[in-house]
Design a protein around this motif. Structure first.
Motif, PDB file in Angstrom:
ATOM      1  N   GLU A 165       1.023  -1.054  -0.068  1.00 29.23           N
ATOM      2  CA  GLU A 165      -0.174  -0.001  -0.154  1.00 29.23           C
ATOM      3  C   GLU A 165       0.759   1.317   0.075  1.00 29.23           C
ATOM      4  O   GLU A 165       0.503   2.233  -0.593  1.00 29.23           O
ATOM      5  N   TYR A 188      -7.818   2.044  -3.148  1.00 28.17           N
ATOM      6  CA  TYR A 188      -8.940   1.102  -3.693  1.00 28.17           C
ATOM      7  C   TYR A 188      -9.712   2.065  -4.495  1.00 28.17           C
ATOM      8  O   TYR A 188     -11.312   1.679  -4.318  1.00 28.17           O
ATOM      9  N   THR A 193      -8.739  -3.519  -7.840  1.00 30.55           N
ATOM     10  CA  THR A 193      -7.698  -3.343  -6.700  1.00 30.55           C
ATOM     11  C   THR A 193      -8.255  -4.060  -5.370  1.00 30.55           C
ATOM     12  O   THR A 193      -9.085  -3.338  -4.968  1.00 30.55           O
ATOM     13  N   THR A 194      -7.926  -4.869  -4.587  1.00 29.50           N
ATOM     14  CA  THR A 194      -8.290  -5.156  -3.235  1.00 29.50           C
ATOM     15  C   THR A 194      -7.089  -5.478  -2.415  1.00 29.50           C
ATOM     16  O   THR A 194      -6.130  -5.633  -2.572  1.00 29.50           O
ATOM     17  N   CYS A 195      -7.426  -5.463  -0.928  1.00 33.73           N
ATOM     18  CA  CYS A 195      -6.542  -5.637  -0.082  1.00 33.73           C
ATOM     19  C   CYS A 195      -5.638  -7.048  -0.136  1.00 33.73           C
ATOM     20  O   CYS A 195      -4.370  -7.389   0.157  1.00 33.73           O
ATOM     21  N   ILE A 198      -3.438  -6.367  -3.936  1.00 37.76           N
ATOM     22  CA  ILE A 198      -2.752  -5.233  -4.334  1.00 37.76           C
ATOM     23  C   ILE A 198      -1.048  -5.585  -3.966  1.00 37.76           C
ATOM     24  O   ILE A 198      -0.456  -5.137  -4.776  1.00 37.76           O
TER      25      ILE A 198
END
Length: 230
Positions: A165, A188, A193-195, A198
């Motif tokens: 991040e 996001y 894009t997701t956690c 990423i």
């Protein structure tokens, strides 16, 4: 294939009802009790990024003082710490790929933000690692980060961010993460894009190497610790 290891979380001393102290590792606000062998190996990996050979070298310096508390091999103890989430490893075809695999998903916590954490860390260095008090004080004096390191510290003080991040923030030139809405907009703001992905998306980012090495340097200089979520 290269493999690197490091410790996550922070060390605290707790006291039981009889007044005896015992060590715990705190990860994601959860306390993990550890035996002497686990504590020794975790300490060897804390604020270090090592391969297996280097981990063994650090561990063997403490091994003699652990008798008769050694109940497992170094490899088995390391595996147990990994399963419990107190140690993480990263793999890759090159040193840097292994380093990014190690750090990409870890969250960066500046230790200067927590006085109790700094105090506990100072005690760990003096009591467990045998660092002289005068030397420990020097290590905790505020150092002079470079521009990238200062950016990472500034962002990490605003929000809980993983190395991946932080890379995306660097790519976008983001400096303000003062609200949850700004965090989501910076990280996001698209449909894919997701956690969860990423970390893989940032593998091709131009800032990947620069940010990853800056995070590693801050960690090795004891300016941050790593946290694991989930």
């Amino acid at each position: 294939m290269c493999t690197y290891y490091t410790a996550v979380g922070n060390f605290r001393r707790k006291r039981d009802s009889s007044g005896q102290t015992y060590p715990v590792i705190i990860v994601n606000r959860k306390e993990y009790m550890v035996d002497r062998q686990e504590m020794a190996l975790w300490t060897c990996l804390n604020w270090r990024i090592t391969n297996m050979e280097q981990a063994r070298e650090h561990y063997e310096k403490l091994e003699q003082s652990l008798h008769p508390y050694i109940t497992r091999t170094l490899e088995n103890c390391l595996k147990r710490l990994e399963v419990r989430g107190l140690v993480v490893s990263g793999n890759g075809d090159t040193d840097f790929e292994a380093l990014y695999d190690l750090l990409g998903g870890l969250y960066v916590i500046p230790i200067s933000e927590s006085i109790p954490l700094r105090a506990a860390t100072f005690l760990k260095m003096v009591l467990l690692e045998g660092v002289a008090v005068s030397k420990a004080r020097q290590l905790f004096q505020r150092d002079q980060p470079n521009q990238r390191e200062a950016q990472i510290l500034a962002l990490s003080k605003q929000a809980l961010l993983s190395t991946a991040e932080l890379i995306k923030c660097a790519e976008a030139g983001v400096s303000d993460l003062s609200t949850d809405q700004k965090v989501m907009a910076a990280l996001y703001d698209d449909d894919f894009t997701t956690c969860d992905n990423i970390r893989w998306e940032m593998m091709q980012a131009e800032s990947r190497e620069d940010v990853t090495l800056a995070v590693a340097n801050l960690y090795l200089r004891k300016q941050v610790i790593f946290e694991r979520l989930g």
